[in-house]
Design a protein around this motif. Structure first.
Motif, PDB file in Angstrom:
ATOM      1  N   GLY A  80      61.339  -1.103   8.461  1.00  0.00           N
ATOM      2  CA  GLY A  80      61.912   0.122   9.027  1.00  0.00           C
ATOM      3  C   GLY A  80      61.642   0.285  10.510  1.00  0.00           C
ATOM      4  N   ALA A  81      61.003  -0.714  11.132  1.00  0.00           N
ATOM      5  CA  ALA A  81      60.738  -0.638  12.573  1.00  0.00           C
ATOM      6  C   ALA A  81      62.057  -0.761  13.335  1.00  0.00           C
ATOM      7  N   ARG A  82      62.139  -0.073  14.442  1.00  0.00           N
ATOM      8  CA  ARG A  82      63.345  -0.134  15.272  1.00  0.00           C
ATOM      9  C   ARG A  82      63.609  -1.562  15.708  1.00  0.00           C
ATOM     10  N   ASN A 103      69.840  -0.271  20.518  1.00  0.00           N
ATOM     11  CA  ASN A 103      68.789  -0.289  19.514  1.00  0.00           C
ATOM     12  C   ASN A 103      69.132   0.666  18.387  1.00  0.00           C
ATOM     13  N   GLY A 104      68.406   0.520  17.310  1.00  0.00           N
ATOM     14  CA  GLY A 104      68.614   1.366  16.143  1.00  0.00           C
ATOM     15  C   GLY A 104      67.558   1.078  15.105  1.00  0.00           C
ATOM     16  N   THR A 105      67.661   1.775  14.006  1.00  0.00           N
ATOM     17  CA  THR A 105      66.702   1.622  12.916  1.00  0.00           C
ATOM     18  C   THR A 105      67.425   1.073  11.694  1.00  0.00           C
ATOM     19  N   PRO A 106      66.951  -0.048  11.154  1.00  0.00           N
ATOM     20  CA  PRO A 106      67.610  -0.633   9.989  1.00  0.00           C
ATOM     21  C   PRO A 106      67.213   0.073   8.698  1.00  0.00           C
ATOM     22  N   ARG A 107      68.145   0.051   7.761  1.00  0.00           N
ATOM     23  CA  ARG A 107      67.838   0.544   6.418  1.00  0.00           C
ATOM     24  C   ARG A 107      68.575  -0.326   5.413  1.00  0.00           C
ATOM     25  N   ALA A 156      72.033  -1.676   7.070  1.00  0.00           N
ATOM     26  CA  ALA A 156      72.797  -0.845   7.992  1.00  0.00           C
ATOM     27  C   ALA A 156      71.865  -0.499   9.138  1.00  0.00           C
ATOM     28  N   ILE A 157      72.315  -0.731  10.342  1.00  0.00           N
ATOM     29  CA  ILE A 157      71.544  -0.352  11.530  1.00  0.00           C
ATOM     30  C   ILE A 157      72.300   0.796  12.185  1.00  0.00           C
ATOM     31  N   ASP A 158      71.745   1.976  12.052  1.00  0.00           N
ATOM     32  CA  ASP A 158      72.353   3.141  12.681  1.00  0.00           C
ATOM     33  C   ASP A 158      72.086   3.058  14.176  1.00  0.00           C
TER      34      ASP A 158
END
Length: 149
Positions: A63-65, A96-100, A137-139
């Motif tokens: 969950g790290a950016r 950049n973004g945060t993956p989920r 998904a990377i928001d």
């Protein structure tokens, strides 16, 4: 912003749509890690796929950016006789973004987007691979495009 840079979401989406490869920058206890991935973007979300094990999956599961970049339409711009007058023309995105981890319908939507983008049409899936494939998904939190044409 500086001339040639924009945060216009339509321009960013168009460049990501044309990108064959996205460079994904991750980090873990061993330090920085950069890996090329296929991607598809829709509504400010980048979709990528991965196996369930390995360094990339572990980084994404944390969950790290993450940071990402891509460049399309890269070509030499010929200048005069001075080496400093040479350069490249391109369209690029970095952000950049945060993956989920996705599941269910969103996972299948991500796979469909990747398939159509990179293969040009929807193809059937071998059902034995769906359970062993992760789709992330990377928001997109921030992104900037640079256009030098």
């Amino acid at each position: 912003m500086c001339k040639g840079y924009t945060d216009d979401k339509q321009i960013i989406s168009a460049i990501l749509s044309d990108a064959e490869v996205l460079w994904l920058a991750l980090t873990d206890k061993d330090g920085p890690y950069c890996v090329p991935v296929n991607c598809a973007e829709e509504d400010g979300v980048i979709y990528i796929h991965s196996g369930m094990r390995g360094r990339k999956a572990a980084c994404l599961n944390s969950g790290a950016r993450v940071a990402f970049s891509t460049a399309v339409d890269v070509r030499m711009r010929k200048g005069g006789d001075d080496a400093c007058d040479q350069g490249y023309l391109f369209r690029s995105v970095m952000g950049n973004g945060t993956p989920r981890l996705t599941e269910g319908d969103e996972k299948m939507r991500g796979l469909d987007l990747l398939t159509v983008k990179h293969l040009g049409k929807q193809l059937p899936y071998d059902e034995k691979y769906i359970p062993v494939t992760n789709v992330y998904a990377i928001d997109i939190e921030t992104a900037t495009a640079r256009v030098k044409e």
